[in-house]
Design a protein around this motif. Structure first.
Motif, PDB file in Angstrom:
ATOM      1  N   ARG A  89       0.833  -1.207   0.000  1.00 39.65           N
ATOM      2  CA  ARG A  89       0.000   0.000   0.000  1.00 39.65           C
ATOM      3  C   ARG A  89       0.864   1.253   0.000  1.00 39.65           C
ATOM      4  N   LEU A 131       0.554   4.298  -2.746  1.00 43.29           N
ATOM      5  CA  LEU A 131       0.346   5.693  -2.369  1.00 43.29           C
ATOM      6  C   LEU A 131       1.443   6.595  -2.936  1.00 43.29           C
ATOM      7  N   LEU A 166       0.835   7.042  -6.694  1.00 42.02           N
ATOM      8  CA  LEU A 166      -0.287   7.966  -6.926  1.00 42.02           C
ATOM      9  C   LEU A 166       0.129   9.405  -6.623  1.00 42.02           C
ATOM     10  N   ALA A 175      -6.701   7.322  -3.695  1.00 45.62           N
ATOM     11  CA  ALA A 175      -6.279   5.953  -3.405  1.00 45.62           C
ATOM     12  C   ALA A 175      -7.421   5.085  -2.897  1.00 45.62           C
TER      13      ALA A 175
END
Length: 254
Positions: free
Chosen positions: A25, A29, A32, A54
């Motif tokens: 994750r 992140l 993004l 997200a």
């Protein structure tokens, strides 16, 4: 630093399933955030937009990054991690030690130029105000990758000395290593800077090579730089840049 981020940071690895998910994750992140910065610019980038993009809560976002500054340091660390990952490519090429030394520095500058949205990170990544607001975990992660990058280059030089390819004292090596590193970081930080375009002319890949060669040639090499060294180095650098771009394009659609 939050409890979960601290737990992952202090463990020194991502071995457990929870840590692996956290790491996955974390990388999503960061990717993004890179896209947002590319679209909005580094200064206009809004940290608050990252969570909805997200599909996670603000609380989840803050488990990963204590602040916008924390995220910026994490993005810069990812950029440097990419430089570290490229080094085995140059070590395995049929380049001389002197050529390999230049190739690693030249790639670092040209990789920054390729992802020009990240150029400001070269300055912000070392700004005291940013470092003070970032978590210890993220700062130490960045330091680790920077140390790995420059230590690998030093090992190339030491290898040349051990094999008799380079005759130089520790002080001579350290002086040239420091000057090349300063030049590389400075070149990456001033690329496409509109404030500098009237004062300092932009450098082409060939001009960057010539500047690096000035420092390299102050040392005594058994195999000095050759007439075709630039073409050999740029071929290795451009191959790695194309692979890096292909990887970025693949991640963009995931």
């Amino acid at each position: 630093m939050t409890g979960q981020a601290m737990e992952v940071g202090l463990s020194g690895h991502w071995g457990s399933p929870n840590q692996a998910r956290f790491r996955q994750r974390d990388q999503v992140l960061i990717r993004l955030a890179e896209r947002l910065i590319e679209q909005q610019g580094l200064v206009s980038f809004r940290f608050s937009e990252l969570a909805p993009l997200a599909g996670c809560s603000a609380g989840t976002l803050y488990k990963h990054f204590a602040s916008k500054e924390d995220l910026l340091i994490a993005i810069f660390a990812r950029q440097v991690e990419g430089l570290v990952a490229s080094q085995p490519h140059f070590l395995s090429c049929s380049l001389s030690h002197a050529e390999c030394w230049i190739a690693m520095h030249l790639y670092a500058v040209m990789a920054s130029q390729q992802a020009n949205w990240s150029l400001g990170l070269n300055t912000l990544g070392g700004a005291p105000q940013v470092l003070e607001k970032a978590s210890d975990f993220r700062v130490q992660e960045l330091k680790m990758y920077l140390t790995q990058f420059y230590n690998t280059i030093l090992r190339v030089i030491e290898g040349a000395r051990i094999q008799g390819e380079l005759c130089a004292t520790d002080q001579q090596v350290q002086t040239v290593h420091t000057m090349l590193s300063y030049f590389q970081r400075g070149a990456a930080g001033t690329l496409e800077n509109p404030l500098m375009e009237d004062a300092v002319a932009g450098l082409s890949a060939r001009q960057l090579y010539d500047a690096f060669a000035v420092f390299i040639n102050t040392l005594e090499w058994k195999q000095p730089l050759r007439v075709d060294s630039y073409s050999r180095i740029i071929a290795a650098v451009e191959l790695q840049l194309s692979e890096r771009q292909a990887e970025r394009e693949l991640l963009a659609v995931i």
